[in-house]
Design a protein around this motif. Structure first.
Motif, PDB file in Angstrom:
ATOM      1  N   GLU A  24      39.717  47.770  37.192  1.00  0.00           N
ATOM      2  CA  GLU A  24      38.946  47.463  35.917  1.00  0.00           C
ATOM      3  C   GLU A  24      38.697  45.984  35.900  1.00  0.00           C
ATOM      4  O   GLU A  24      37.958  45.607  35.113  1.00  0.00           O
ATOM      5  CB  GLU A  24      39.575  48.230  34.570  1.00  0.00           C
ATOM      6  CG  GLU A  24      39.515  49.767  34.681  1.00  0.00           C
ATOM      7  CD  GLU A  24      40.511  50.194  33.716  1.00  0.00           C
ATOM      8  OE1 GLU A  24      40.956  49.629  32.755  1.00  0.00           O
ATOM      9  OE2 GLU A  24      40.415  51.449  33.455  1.00  0.00           O
ATOM     10  N   ASN A  25      39.799  45.299  36.483  1.00  0.00           N
ATOM     11  CA  ASN A  25      39.552  43.725  36.450  1.00  0.00           C
ATOM     12  C   ASN A  25      39.516  42.921  37.750  1.00  0.00           C
ATOM     13  O   ASN A  25      40.254  42.188  38.041  1.00  0.00           O
ATOM     14  CB  ASN A  25      40.970  43.381  35.319  1.00  0.00           C
ATOM     15  CG  ASN A  25      41.075  43.936  34.113  1.00  0.00           C
ATOM     16  OD1 ASN A  25      40.396  43.641  33.219  1.00  0.00           O
ATOM     17  ND2 ASN A  25      41.626  45.034  34.197  1.00  0.00           N
ATOM     18  N   ARG A  26      38.566  43.472  38.409  1.00  0.00           N
ATOM     19  CA  ARG A  26      38.362  42.822  39.810  1.00  0.00           C
ATOM     20  C   ARG A  26      37.992  41.526  39.700  1.00  0.00           C
ATOM     21  O   ARG A  26      38.226  40.852  40.701  1.00  0.00           O
ATOM     22  CB  ARG A  26      37.453  43.814  40.830  1.00  0.00           C
ATOM     23  CG  ARG A  26      37.829  45.225  40.905  1.00  0.00           C
ATOM     24  CD  ARG A  26      37.154  45.781  41.892  1.00  0.00           C
ATOM     25  NE  ARG A  26      35.565  45.639  41.713  1.00  0.00           N
ATOM     26  CZ  ARG A  26      34.855  46.362  40.855  1.00  0.00           C
ATOM     27  NH1 ARG A  26      35.602  47.282  39.996  1.00  0.00           N
ATOM     28  NH2 ARG A  26      33.396  46.070  40.745  1.00  0.00           N
ATOM     29  N   GLU A  30      42.961  38.218  43.557  1.00  0.00           N
ATOM     30  CA  GLU A  30      43.174  37.238  44.555  1.00  0.00           C
ATOM     31  C   GLU A  30      43.024  37.752  45.889  1.00  0.00           C
ATOM     32  O   GLU A  30      44.038  38.484  46.268  1.00  0.00           O
ATOM     33  CB  GLU A  30      44.537  36.566  44.278  1.00  0.00           C
ATOM     34  CG  GLU A  30      44.473  35.736  42.779  1.00  0.00           C
ATOM     35  CD  GLU A  30      46.035  35.327  42.706  1.00  0.00           C
ATOM     36  OE1 GLU A  30      46.898  35.564  43.805  1.00  0.00           O
ATOM     37  OE2 GLU A  30      46.257  34.837  41.629  1.00  0.00           O
ATOM     38  N   THR A  31      41.956  37.700  46.776  1.00  0.00           N
ATOM     39  CA  THR A  31      41.790  38.279  48.163  1.00  0.00           C
ATOM     40  C   THR A  31      41.869  37.251  49.209  1.00  0.00           C
ATOM     41  O   THR A  31      41.711  36.212  49.351  1.00  0.00           O
ATOM     42  CB  THR A  31      40.319  38.739  48.086  1.00  0.00           C
ATOM     43  OG1 THR A  31      40.255  39.795  47.197  1.00  0.00           O
ATOM     44  CG2 THR A  31      40.164  39.582  49.521  1.00  0.00           C
ATOM     45  N   GLN A  32      42.948  37.813  50.284  1.00  0.00           N
ATOM     46  CA  GLN A  32      43.009  36.864  51.469  1.00  0.00           C
ATOM     47  C   GLN A  32      42.652  37.897  52.547  1.00  0.00           C
ATOM     48  O   GLN A  32      42.554  38.884  52.462  1.00  0.00           O
ATOM     49  CB  GLN A  32      44.537  36.377  51.682  1.00  0.00           C
ATOM     50  CG  GLN A  32      44.940  35.811  50.293  1.00  0.00           C
ATOM     51  CD  GLN A  32      46.578  35.575  50.320  1.00  0.00           C
ATOM     52  OE1 GLN A  32      47.239  36.541  50.899  1.00  0.00           O
ATOM     53  NE2 GLN A  32      46.840  34.409  49.720  1.00  0.00           N
ATOM     54  N   ALA A  33      42.204  37.183  53.669  1.00  0.00           N
ATOM     55  CA  ALA A  33      41.917  37.837  54.857  1.00  0.00           C
ATOM     56  C   ALA A  33      43.075  37.718  55.676  1.00  0.00           C
ATOM     57  O   ALA A  33      43.778  36.700  56.182  1.00  0.00           O
ATOM     58  CB  ALA A  33      40.897  37.056  55.555  1.00  0.00           C
ATOM     59  N   ILE A  92      37.734  46.315  46.678  1.00  0.00           N
ATOM     60  CA  ILE A  92      37.311  45.006  46.276  1.00  0.00           C
ATOM     61  C   ILE A  92      35.882  45.222  46.014  1.00  0.00           C
ATOM     62  O   ILE A  92      35.381  44.428  45.220  1.00  0.00           O
ATOM     63  CB  ILE A  92      37.612  44.073  47.695  1.00  0.00           C
ATOM     64  CG1 ILE A  92      38.998  43.838  47.822  1.00  0.00           C
ATOM     65  CG2 ILE A  92      36.659  42.879  47.518  1.00  0.00           C
ATOM     66  CD1 ILE A  92      39.162  42.942  49.323  1.00  0.00           C
ATOM     67  N   LYS A  93      35.065  46.006  46.736  1.00  0.00           N
ATOM     68  CA  LYS A  93      33.473  46.071  46.343  1.00  0.00           C
ATOM     69  C   LYS A  93      33.290  47.012  45.326  1.00  0.00           C
ATOM     70  O   LYS A  93      32.148  47.186  44.947  1.00  0.00           O
ATOM     71  CB  LYS A  93      32.915  46.688  47.752  1.00  0.00           C
ATOM     72  CG  LYS A  93      33.019  45.572  48.920  1.00  0.00           C
ATOM     73  CD  LYS A  93      32.034  44.500  48.295  1.00  0.00           C
ATOM     74  CE  LYS A  93      31.850  43.543  49.649  1.00  0.00           C
ATOM     75  NZ  LYS A  93      30.981  42.562  49.388  1.00  0.00           N
TER      76      LYS A  93
END
Length: 257
Positions: A24-26, A30-33, A92-93
């Motif tokens: 609900e709060n995307r 904090e996204t990492q590869a 993520i999407k």
């Protein structure tokens, strides 16, 4: 319900709550590869730590093998195999198709399994020798025998694109033989759907143990068969998997060998 399965269900629900709030709060993710087309968020890490913490309250001496935290614990008599968020890219999407996957191995054999979809509220569970359930009701794999008119699931080799030519050849033959193919983005849910008869079969290459451990027991306990591409019956660490009713698996293996 087996006591260890009960703890796994509680841990999955705790993780599911973390994931649902994060979904609900995307904007705050904090996204990492981790690698090519392989992502992790703070939600993956928080959910995994919550699962481990919950299980350790009851079983502090057990070992753990998590996607994000690796291996913990020296005594592997009981080992929990954890994917806290299977389908991270969907998450993520904003695609509402992902799950928590928790499996317990006892002396090298899959013993308990939970796959929990926090968006749909669907809880798939299995105990070795006691069958598989969806929200408490017994589930079975489909009764399909031939590939004709089956609905199958797979995944493109997005992390191993150098294998695309081989995959495309296999896919083409299978697609011509079956009814249709789905690609959902969550291996654990694909296998849970096979166990419940929603999909007739599933195959994938480049798979990790935490993606399929819980799903493997679900399929076996719902009357299905699980092998690698050569038809061997112990695919967990092989990197490839075929699952479905026994006849469907046998037919798929013919194209995948």
């Amino acid at each position: 319900m087996h006591p260890m399965l009960n703890i796994a269900v509680r841990a999955a629900r705790v993780a599911g709550n973390i994931i649902a709030r994060g979904f609900e709060n995307r904007d705050d993710l904090e996204t990492q590869a981790k690698g090519a087309n392989d992502f992790v968020t703070k939600i993956d890490k928080e959910a995994e730590q919550a699962i481990i913490s919950k299980i350790k309250q009851s079983y502090p001496d057990h070992a753990f093998h998590g996607e994000e935290s690796g291996k913990q614990g020296a005594d592997e008599t009981f080992t929990w195999i954890i994917d806290p968020l299977d389908g991270t890219t969907n998450f993520i999407k904003g695609i509402p198709h992902f799950c928590v996957s928790i499996a317990l191995m006892h002396k090298g054999r899959l013993d308990q399994a939970v796959v929990f979809d926090p968006i749909r509220g669907e809880l798939f569970t299995a105990s070795r020798g006691a069958g598989a359930q969806l929200n408490g009701y017994r589930i079975r794999t489909s009764k399909s025998k031939d590939l004709n008119q089956t609905i199958l699931a797979t995944a493109f080799p997005f992390k191993q694109k150098d294998t695309l030519a081989t995959y495309t050849e296999q896919f083409s033959q299978i697609f011509l033989a079956c009814g249709d193919v789905r690609r959902t983005g969550s291996a654990a849910l694909d296998m849970a759907y096979v166990a419940s008869g929603r999909f007739d079969g599933y195959w994938e290459r480049g798979i990790k143990p935490w993606d399929i451990a819980a799903g493997e027991l679900l399929v076996r306990e719902s009357g299905g068969l699980v092998t690698d591409f050569k038809g061997n019956n112990d695919p967990l660490f092989s990197g490839e998997i075929v699952a479905g009713s026994p006849r469907v698996v046998q037919n798929l293996v013919k194209y995948l060998k």
